[in-house]
Design a protein around this motif. Structure first.
Motif, mmCIF file in Angstrom:
data_model
loop_
_atom_site.group_PDB
_atom_site.id
_atom_site.type_symbol
_atom_site.label_atom_id
_atom_site.label_comp_id
_atom_site.label_asym_id
_atom_site.label_seq_id
_atom_site.Cartn_x
_atom_site.Cartn_y
_atom_site.Cartn_z
ATOM 1 N N GLY A 161 59.780 34.459 1.667
ATOM 2 C CA GLY A 161 60.057 33.834 2.970
ATOM 3 C C GLY A 161 59.570 34.652 4.144
ATOM 4 N N HIS A 162 59.343 35.942 3.921
ATOM 5 C CA HIS A 162 58.985 36.805 5.049
ATOM 6 C C HIS A 162 57.557 37.312 4.983
ATOM 7 C CE1 HIS A 162 63.031 36.314 6.327
ATOM 8 N NE2 HIS A 162 63.411 36.574 5.090
ATOM 9 N N ILE A 163 56.722 36.683 4.156
ATOM 10 C CA ILE A 163 55.300 36.958 4.289
ATOM 11 C C ILE A 163 54.860 36.286 5.593
ATOM 12 C CG2 ILE A 163 54.937 37.104 1.787
ATOM 13 C CD1 ILE A 163 53.527 34.379 1.999
ATOM 14 N N PRO A 172 59.941 33.278 15.991
ATOM 15 C CA PRO A 172 60.839 34.359 15.582
ATOM 16 C C PRO A 172 61.584 33.991 14.308
ATOM 17 C CG PRO A 172 61.678 33.241 17.541
ATOM 18 C CD PRO A 172 60.324 32.665 17.267
ATOM 19 N N CYS A 173 61.781 34.970 13.434
ATOM 20 C CA CYS A 173 62.462 34.742 12.165
ATOM 21 C C CYS A 173 63.821 35.440 12.198
ATOM 22 C CB CYS A 173 61.596 35.312 11.044
ATOM 23 S SG CYS A 173 62.292 35.093 9.401
ATOM 24 N N GLY A 174 64.751 34.958 11.401
ATOM 25 C CA GLY A 174 66.073 35.572 11.316
ATOM 26 C C GLY A 174 66.026 37.031 10.899
ATOM 27 N N CYS A 175 64.901 37.459 10.279
ATOM 28 C CA CYS A 175 64.788 38.847 9.815
ATOM 29 C C CYS A 175 64.462 39.800 10.955
ATOM 30 C CB CYS A 175 63.718 38.959 8.732
ATOM 31 S SG CYS A 175 62.031 38.808 9.353
ATOM 32 N N GLY A 176 64.178 39.242 12.134
ATOM 33 C CA GLY A 176 63.862 40.104 13.274
ATOM 34 C C GLY A 176 62.378 40.196 13.572
ATOM 35 N N GLY A 179 56.588 35.102 12.945
ATOM 36 C CA GLY A 179 55.491 34.503 12.188
ATOM 37 C C GLY A 179 55.716 34.438 10.689
ATOM 38 N N CYS A 180 56.961 34.608 10.236
ATOM 39 C CA CYS A 180 57.261 34.534 8.800
ATOM 40 C C CYS A 180 57.167 33.089 8.305
ATOM 41 C CB CYS A 180 58.676 35.017 8.522
ATOM 42 S SG CYS A 180 58.974 36.750 8.890
ATOM 43 N N LEU A 181 56.855 32.933 7.029
ATOM 44 C CA LEU A 181 56.830 31.604 6.404
ATOM 45 C C LEU A 181 58.148 30.870 6.627
ATOM 46 C CD1 LEU A 181 55.442 29.534 4.520
ATOM 47 C CD2 LEU A 181 56.362 30.826 2.573
HETATM 48 ZN ZN LIG Z 1 61.199 36.912 8.376
#
Ligand SMILES: [Zn+2]
Length: 314
Positions: A161-163, A172-176, A179-181
């Motif tokens: 999910g975070h590639i 923005p992604c929840g991981c911080g 551009g993450c998938l």
């Molecule tokens: Zn992410």
């Protein structure tokens, strides 16, 4: 001699617990509603479900306990940095649950658990080289190579999910990161983009499919609106499906699995997305990696997470 483990699936509304045998079969199961989502109350609800499930399987000696949680984990101790469904931030969940249950607990991401369940007891049974992709609220995956899970040097491999799929000005992604998938194709992010479209007054096709109720927006509604040709819906759906299918096709080229398993609420409810993934693989993966390669849908339904959590703990 069979071994048994306790599997727990912590969702946003229920805690489910089950005793699972070494082959991934459910021996007993129980669930408790989450009335109060404070960490202490949730731990107590899990303990109730766990006690009920293990009480129903008295002959089974439990060797391990695994929990799947919809949230972002940090380190090996089950520290949850963010779990939006529960409203948690920085909760030492693994330590709290270990103390309450009186046994070591392995905490994993819920989608990773579900992917693992499919691998060992569902559509991946009997295969030794597999790639499993779950698209639900987020994106999870599992990689098994020569019968072993690919963990990487620090145990964090497989964060599909975070590639990155959009290097410049990505969502923005929840991981911080950006551009993450997952920021494009995860269910939570698809819904967020649909709500944004609605706020901009461009969600006519979505509203027409939901009797003017934005609360009824789902990824399946998005797919239907996009396939009817609505530009607003296509603006969300097309990039999501393109990013996902190319990303998966690249993994097939890289890993050369015998089978790809697709699961999770978004993929199960969007047949068009699954079809596009199959086409993307045919188009983008190397031809040598496709020899004898098959695609299957997840077979365990809602039980995959609970089974996977238990099996990961064993
Ligand atoms: Zn992410």
């Amino acid at each position: 001699m069979s071994s048994y483990a306790l599997g727990i699936d912590l969702g946003g509304t229920f805690a489910r617990a089950a005793v699972v045998d070494g082959g991934g079969g459910l021996v007993s199961a129980a669930k408790t509603a989450l009335v109060d989502r404070s960490p202490a109350a949730v731990v107590e609800a899990i303990a109730l479900a766990a006690e009920e499930a293990s009480g129903l399987a008295q002959d089974a000696t439990l060797e391990a306990c695994g929990v799947g949680v919809a949230g972002q984990l940090q380190g090996d101790e089950g520290f949850i940095s963010l779990a939006p469904n529960l409203g948690w931030r920085d909760v030492p969940f693994g330590a709290l649950l270990t103390a309450r249950l009186g046994r070591p607990v392995k905490v994993v991401n819920d989608l990773a658990a579900a992917a693992w369940g499919e691998l060992v007891a569902g559509a991946g049974k009997g295969f030794s080289d597999l790639f499993v992709v779950y698209v639900g609220s987020g994106v999870g995956s599992a990689i098994i190579a020569r019968g072993q899970p690919l963990r990487g040097a620090r145990g964090v491999a497989g964060e599909f999910g975070h590639i990155k799929v959009q290097p410049a000005n990505g969502r923005p992604c929840g991981c911080g990161q950006q551009g993450c998938l997952e920021a494009y194709v995860g269910g939570v992010n698809l819904l967020a983009q649909m709500r944004d479209l609605h706020q901009r007054g461009q969600a006519g096709a979505l509203l027409a499919l939901t009797r003017n109720d934005p609360a009824a927006f789902t990824p399946a509604v998005l797919e239907r609106a996009a396939s009817s040709g609505d530009p607003g819906a296509q603006g969300i759906y097309e990039p999501a499906v393109d990013y996902l299918s190319v990303a998966i096709a690249n993994q097939i080229t890289l890993l050369n699995p015998a089978r790809l398993i697709l699961g999770g609420g978004v993929l199960m409810n969007c047949p068009g997305m699954r079809e596009r993934i199959r086409e993307g693989i045919q188009h983008h993966s190397t031809q040598v990696s496709l020899k004898g390669f098959t695609v299957a849908e997840a077979a365990l339904g809602d039980d995959s997470g609970i089974i996977g959590a238990a099996m990961l703990a064993i």
